[in-house]
Design an enzyme around this catalytic site. Structure first.
Site, PDB file in Angstrom:
ATOM      1  N   ASP A  16      50.430  81.393  39.748  1.00  0.00           N
ATOM      2  CA  ASP A  16      49.863  80.553  40.671  1.00  0.00           C
ATOM      3  C   ASP A  16      50.172  80.834  42.031  1.00  0.00           C
ATOM      4  O   ASP A  16      51.143  81.355  42.441  1.00  0.00           O
ATOM      5  CB  ASP A  16      50.296  78.925  40.370  1.00  0.00           C
ATOM      6  N   HIS A  33      43.301  87.190  44.193  1.00  0.00           N
ATOM      7  CA  HIS A  33      43.479  87.558  42.935  1.00  0.00           C
ATOM      8  C   HIS A  33      43.496  88.778  42.688  1.00  0.00           C
ATOM      9  O   HIS A  33      44.367  89.384  41.502  1.00  0.00           O
ATOM     10  CB  HIS A  33      41.975  87.223  42.261  1.00  0.00           C
ATOM     11  N   LEU A 127      56.158  96.197  24.018  1.00  0.00           N
ATOM     12  CA  LEU A 127      55.918  94.526  24.613  1.00  0.00           C
ATOM     13  C   LEU A 127      54.905  94.069  23.925  1.00  0.00           C
ATOM     14  O   LEU A 127      53.844  94.860  24.173  1.00  0.00           O
ATOM     15  CB  LEU A 127      56.135  94.791  26.066  1.00  0.00           C
TER      16      LEU A 127
HETATM   17  C1  IPE Z   1      46.782  77.012  36.312  1.00  0.00           C
HETATM   18  O1  IPE Z   1      46.751  77.001  37.673  1.00  0.00           O
HETATM   19  C2  IPE Z   1      45.955  78.076  35.726  1.00  0.00           C
HETATM   20  C3  IPE Z   1      46.247  79.245  35.995  1.00  0.00           C
HETATM   21  C4  IPE Z   1      47.453  79.806  36.588  1.00  0.00           C
HETATM   22  C5  IPE Z   1      45.558  80.589  35.389  1.00  0.00           C
HETATM   23  P1  IPE Z   1      45.650  76.336  38.316  1.00  0.00           P
HETATM   24  O2  IPE Z   1      45.984  76.497  39.883  1.00  0.00           O
HETATM   25  O3  IPE Z   1      44.371  76.275  37.709  1.00  0.00           O
HETATM   26  O4  IPE Z   1      46.289  74.678  38.118  1.00  0.00           O
HETATM   27  P2  IPE Z   1      46.268  73.473  38.937  1.00  0.00           P
HETATM   28  O5  IPE Z   1      44.765  73.101  39.402  1.00  0.00           O
HETATM   29  O6  IPE Z   1      46.920  73.659  40.300  1.00  0.00           O
HETATM   30  O7  IPE Z   1      46.947  72.318  38.233  1.00  0.00           O
HETATM   31  C1  IPE Z   2      46.144  81.402  39.982  1.00  0.00           C
HETATM   32  O1  IPE Z   2      45.843  81.292  41.680  1.00  0.00           O
HETATM   33  C2  IPE Z   2      45.140  82.074  39.529  1.00  0.00           C
HETATM   34  C3  IPE Z   2      44.213  81.332  38.931  1.00  0.00           C
HETATM   35  C4  IPE Z   2      44.276  80.243  38.575  1.00  0.00           C
HETATM   36  C5  IPE Z   2      43.056  82.155  38.150  1.00  0.00           C
HETATM   37  P1  IPE Z   2      45.236  80.033  42.252  1.00  0.00           P
HETATM   38  O2  IPE Z   2      43.842  80.670  42.424  1.00  0.00           O
HETATM   39  O3  IPE Z   2      45.052  78.804  41.569  1.00  0.00           O
HETATM   40  O4  IPE Z   2      45.640  79.975  43.463  1.00  0.00           O
HETATM   41  P2  IPE Z   2      45.950  78.405  44.315  1.00  0.00           P
HETATM   42  O5  IPE Z   2      46.787  77.582  43.590  1.00  0.00           O
HETATM   43  O6  IPE Z   2      44.511  78.067  44.935  1.00  0.00           O
HETATM   44  O7  IPE Z   2      46.676  78.809  45.716  1.00  0.00           O
HETATM   45 MG    MG Z   3      46.416  77.307  41.682  1.00  0.00          MG
END
Ligand code: IPE
Ligand code: IPE
Ligand code: MG
Length: 238
Positions: A16, A33, A127
């Site tokens: 995240d 990303h 792995l």
């Molecule tokens: C969880 O992260 C999903 C992934 C890392 C793929 P999100 O960013 O979507 O989760 P919330 O919305 O903060 O709970």
């Molecule tokens: C995690 O990073 C990746 C996915 C959920 C695909 P985020 O895109 O959720 O990044 P934040 O939480 O907005 O910083």
């Molecule tokens: Mg996120």
């Protein structure tokens, strides 16, 4: 120091913070990303080096479809890029790729690249790298319940004979015989599961780190595993 004799068999990671990393660097979310994919590559390699048997990463949730068309499209384009540029490396390193989640619903080019990767790495016994894509724990449990209901309807199973093992066996992780993760790591300071491996995490240790995912290095990974090793796991016993 990391105790190499107590490396967890299965590490699960909620990757995240890509969006916030992008914001902090003044670049578009998709660039975040992209940086996240690079971080993931290093963590896959490092997991292998440490002797982790199973690495599961949360790449796209069933709720992430709520994001803009541009962002969702960008994420899947990057996935194709990662899979294509790294396929040789995964094969050379004997990595066995597996997908958790219903990936039939993702864009066709991404689905095809993934299917190719699954086919080309299926004989590898190194792995086990599980990528959770269009994955949601509630959706996964619902699917397991549906399969068991069908067995009851067909007269193969009595409702009172349903066991925890049967529910687990019909989850995405059950199809591949993946053990429960000993540890779940989440980056970016958020402290929640966001619909990730809820059944499988019943006794997992949670390690939350402040770094955004693109800044999560192999060194920071080792520190997170040290924190896991410092925990006293009791499983309800004394
Ligand atoms: C969880 O992260 C999903 C992934 C890392 C793929 P999100 O960013 O979507 O989760 P919330 O919305 O903060 O709970
Ligand atoms: C995690 O990073 C990746 C996915 C959920 C695909 P985020 O895109 O959720 O990044 P934040 O939480 O907005 O910083
Ligand atoms: Mg996120």
């Amino acid at each position: 120091m990391l105790d190499m004799d107590r490396i967890p068999r299965h590490v699960a990671i909620i990757m995240d913070g890509n969006g916030r990393w992008a914001k902090a660097h003044g670049v578009p979310r998709v660039a975040g990303h992209n940086a996240g994919m690079k971080a993931m590559k290093k963590i896959v390699d490092h997991s292998d080096k440490l002797g982790v048997e199973y690495l599961t990463v949360y790449a796209f949730s069933t709720e992430n479809w709520k994001r803009s068309v541009e962002e969702v499209g960008g994420i899947f384009k990057l996935l194709v890029k990662y899979v294509q540029s790294d396929l040789k490396g995964l094969i050379d390193n004997n990595v066995h790729v597996n997908i958790l989640g219903d990936y039939s619903a993702i864009p066709e080019d991404a689905r095809k690249s993934l299917e190719k990767t699954l086919a080309k790495t299926s004989a590898n016994d190194g792995l086990k790298f599980n990528i959770a894509i269009n994955y949601g724990s509630r959706d996964e449990i619902r699917r397991s319940v549906t399969e068991l209901c069908r067995m009851v309807k067909d007269g193969q199973l009595e409702p009172e004979d349903v066991t925890e093992e049967m529910i687990g066996a019909h989850l995405f992780t059950g199809h591949e015989d993946i053990p429960d993760p000993e540890v779940v790591i989440r980056t970016s300071g958020e402290e929640r599961l966001s619909n990730f491996l809820m059944w499988q995490c019943a006794y997992s240790e949670f390690v939350f780190v402040d770094e955004f995912w693109p800044d999560f290095t192999p060194e920071r990974y080792e520190k997170a595993l040290e924190i896991y090793q410092s925990r006293d796991r009791r499983f309800g016993g004394r």
